[in-house]
Design a protein around this motif. Structure first.
Motif, PDB file in Angstrom:
ATOM      1  N   GLN A 119     -30.959  39.759  10.530  1.00  0.00           N
ATOM      2  CA  GLN A 119     -29.667  39.094  10.398  1.00  0.00           C
ATOM      3  C   GLN A 119     -28.589  40.112  10.074  1.00  0.00           C
ATOM      4  O   GLN A 119     -28.798  41.015   9.257  1.00  0.00           O
ATOM      5  CB  GLN A 119     -29.704  38.044   9.293  1.00  0.00           C
ATOM      6  N   GLU A 120     -27.443  39.952  10.724  1.00  0.00           N
ATOM      7  CA  GLU A 120     -26.277  40.765  10.405  1.00  0.00           C
ATOM      8  C   GLU A 120     -25.350  39.982   9.486  1.00  0.00           C
ATOM      9  O   GLU A 120     -25.022  38.825   9.764  1.00  0.00           O
ATOM     10  CB  GLU A 120     -25.536  41.159  11.681  1.00  0.00           C
ATOM     11  N   ALA A 121     -24.954  40.613   8.387  1.00  0.00           N
ATOM     12  CA  ALA A 121     -24.074  39.952   7.427  1.00  0.00           C
ATOM     13  C   ALA A 121     -22.665  39.819   8.001  1.00  0.00           C
ATOM     14  O   ALA A 121     -22.163  40.722   8.671  1.00  0.00           O
ATOM     15  CB  ALA A 121     -24.035  40.729   6.122  1.00  0.00           C
ATOM     16  N   ALA A 122     -22.044  38.672   7.709  1.00  0.00           N
ATOM     17  CA  ALA A 122     -20.671  38.441   8.146  1.00  0.00           C
ATOM     18  C   ALA A 122     -19.718  38.227   6.981  1.00  0.00           C
ATOM     19  O   ALA A 122     -18.500  38.239   7.171  1.00  0.00           O
ATOM     20  CB  ALA A 122     -20.609  37.233   9.086  1.00  0.00           C
ATOM     21  N   ALA A 123     -20.281  38.043   5.770  1.00  0.00           N
ATOM     22  CA  ALA A 123     -19.451  37.807   4.587  1.00  0.00           C
ATOM     23  C   ALA A 123     -20.245  38.182   3.342  1.00  0.00           C
ATOM     24  O   ALA A 123     -21.471  38.086   3.330  1.00  0.00           O
ATOM     25  CB  ALA A 123     -19.020  36.341   4.520  1.00  0.00           C
ATOM     26  N   PRO A 124     -19.580  38.628   2.280  1.00  0.00           N
ATOM     27  CA  PRO A 124     -20.292  38.987   1.054  1.00  0.00           C
ATOM     28  C   PRO A 124     -21.178  37.871   0.507  1.00  0.00           C
ATOM     29  O   PRO A 124     -22.276  38.133  -0.011  1.00  0.00           O
ATOM     30  CB  PRO A 124     -19.165  39.335   0.080  1.00  0.00           C
TER      31      PRO A 124
END
Length: 597
Positions: free
Chosen positions: A133-138
């Motif tokens: 998974q790629e993070a999009a938000a903290p």
């Protein structure tokens, strides 16, 4: 100063018990590296081991997992750093060990713009990872770490977390108590997995009815050694070992037939050819031609991974469960076999085989017989030694000539059979167990591919280890030897000089240049003394042995098809035809026509 997302990320890794990360820096992951640096200044951080190449970082993470059973962790920047991780991660995937990979990424604000080092890494890692998974938000970071680590550990697989550069540096924002957020937690306890009583009884009935029981164990049987021995003793069985299970049982047990397969032993091959019952425990051994013929044996398999059940042989009963727990539940249902003729014959075959191995190892060669290199090493190793092997012909001698003792550990790249894994595995073993001696067996092809560079990693860190004993033994035969023999025996072609010739490099001198110890051997009579010197040195050692490329890594039995292909390759003008024929042809035809000279 507010906590950055990267700081929380590192804290969450620590909460999961991560203490060491193997990696290489880059601007795409600098936020996480800065957080590791800040945590270390507080005195309770994560040890960062700088490797020479990201592929080696992934192999070290896999090696850590193989030797400790714990989560291995590696790190890279985005783009090429991330793609370099893939090979080592595939090793972890196919050998079923838990690894977490952390990758940088281009800024989230630039995604989709064909930005520098921007790749769709979630797609790149989709095949190798159980979770990516790629993070999009903290606010995502908490559950991404929790889920990624938990899945890797629970499924003995690979998780990949991709962190865009700008998100690493954003202020940490915990998930809100609101719609669209999730609140995860740390922790995982492996359950007790045991089949139903009815299935255990069916399995016991099959095993009790067998007169010639063969057991095959793999890495999944580690932790069940006592139970495997108890089962073998009750059933009067022999035990063969897949390569990843080589260190599960010691080789001094008379009913242990050793490795199985193309790199295996004749007693293992004969046992499988003659058994009427097969019990497989924690093994995904791939070569079904070395298992009983279909319909020959009734079979039971035990595996914690249900996807591996019934995959290699048509079992009557598939038992989904932990090896040790399942065997403990099975043992009270098994009957002691009074007839020991089968097991006694296996013991005689094993004893005769070790005599054959000694004769082969001590046979003259030009200049040094590669079998003898490992044969001389084996009795000199401490009871707590760790041995790694690379892929290639050295894996044959690791499989056959290394007689594992109780308490020793050993591994290699199993399902992937990748070149270049031995030295990173050895480095990971030394970091995990700094007080134990470690030996890496490496061919010169793998050494030139990527292992020479990791000698620099050894030089960088060895003085921080509790003991300096790490020996890299290089088989210098100037040949990609395993493939050469595959060209000869499987394809019937002569050795192809353009693809097989390896430049002659003095690896021992390279070690000396780095400040390590180098030992060069081209006389077989010097081998024992060289091993003793290497294992007692005050620093890591490269032991370089000039070995004979024309010593054949013979399979346990030679087929007529293989013999014909071999002779065809010689007739077509193989470089070493005269020597090869003199050294191996008689062995080949003795396999086909026993008693004929």
């Amino acid at each position: 100063m507010s906590t950055m997302t990267s700081d929380f990320f590192v804290e969450r890794l620590q909460a999961w018990g991560v203490t060491r990360i193997y990696g290489y820096p880059g601007d795409g992951i600098n936020g996480v590296l800065g957080a590791i640096q800040r945590a270390n200044k507080k005195g309770a951080g994560i040890e960062f081991i700088q490797v020479r190449h990201e592929e080696m970082a992934a192999f070290m993470a896999a090696g850590h997992a193989k030797f400790t059973g714990e989560l291995g962790v590696c790190l890279s920047t985005g783009g090429p750093g991330a793609t370099h991780l893939l090979t080592g991660l595939y090793d972890a995937k196919v050998d079923h060990v838990p690894v977490l990979a952390i990758s940088g990424q281009a800024e989230a604000t630039s995604r989709g713009a064909t930005y520098q080092q921007e790749l769709n890494l979630d797609r790149v890692f989709a095949d190798v990872a159980n979770f990516v998974q790629e993070a999009a938000a903290p606010a995502q970071i908490r559950h991404l770490v929790d889920r990624g680590v938990r899945i890797a550990i629970a499924q003995n697989g690979v998780s990949v977390l991709i962190l865009p550069k700008d998100i690493q540096d954003e202020p940490w924002q915990p998930p809100q108590h609101a719609h669209g957020f999730t609140h995860s937690g740390t922790g995982y306890q492996r359950p007790k997995v045991v089949p139903y009583e009815a299935d255990l009884q069916k399995a016991a009935a099959i095993l009790n009815a067998g007169k010639k029981v063969a057991i095959l164990i793999g890495a999944g049987a580690r932790g069940a050694a006592v139970e495997v021995v108890q089962v073998a003793n009750l059933l009067g069985a022999g035990v063969a070992k897949a390569l990843l299970g080589k260190d599960v049982l010691p080789d001094d047990a008379p009913f242990v037939t050793g490795s199985i397969g193309l790199l295996g032993t004749r007693p293992s091959s004969d046992m499988m050819a003659e058994c009427d019952t097969l019990l497989m425990i924690g093994s995904g051994f791939p070569w079904t031609e070395f298992l009983p013929k279909e319909g020959q044996a009734r079979a039971v398999q035990i595996d914690i991974d249900p996807s591996m059940l019934g995959l290699r042989y048509p079992n009557e009963i598939n038992l989904h469960g932990d090896a040790a727990e399942t065997l403990r539940a099975l043992l009270p249902l098994l009957e002691h076999k009074d007839d020991r003729q089968w097991q006694e014959q296996i013991a005689l075959n094993v004893k005769a085989w070790w005599q054959v191995m000694e004769e082969r190892a001590m046979a003259p060669a030009n200049p040094v017989n590669p079998q003898r290199v490992v044969w001389e090493m084996s009795p000199l190793l401490a009871d707590n030694a760790i041995v790694t092997s690379d892929s290639g012909s050295c894996a044959n001698w690791f499989a056959r000539d290394f007689r594992v003792k109780q308490g020793q550990r050993a591994t290699l790249s199993g399902g992937l059979a990748c070149m270049g894994a031995a030295v990173p595995f050895a480095i990971a073993a030394k970091f995990a167990y700094p007080d134990r001696p470690v030996v890496a067996l490496v061919g010169d092809g793998a050494m030139q591919m990527n292992n020479m560079a990791e000698l620099i990693t050894i030089q960088k860190y060895w003085q921080g280890w509790a003991t300096p004993q790490l020996v890299v033994c290089v088989f210098n035969n100037q040949d990609l030897n395993q493939v050469t023999w595959e060209q000869r025996v499987m394809e019937g072609n002569p050795r192809f000089e353009a693809s097989q010739q390896v430049p002659d490099v003095r690896y021992s001198q390279f070690a000396e240049m780095l400040g390590l110890k180098g030992i060069y051997v081209d006389d077989p009579e010097q081998l024992s003394a060289a091993w003793q010197e290497a294992l007692s040195a005050d620093r890591p050692v490269v032991l370089e042995v000039k070995t004979d490329p024309e010593v054949a890594p013979l399979p346990p039995h030679i087929t007529l098809k293989q013999a014909k292909a071999f002779m065809a390759s010689m007739i077509k003008g193989d470089r070493g035809a005269a020597q090869v024929i003199g050294d191996t042809a008689s062995q080949l035809f003795n396999e086909i026509l026993p008693g004929k000279k």
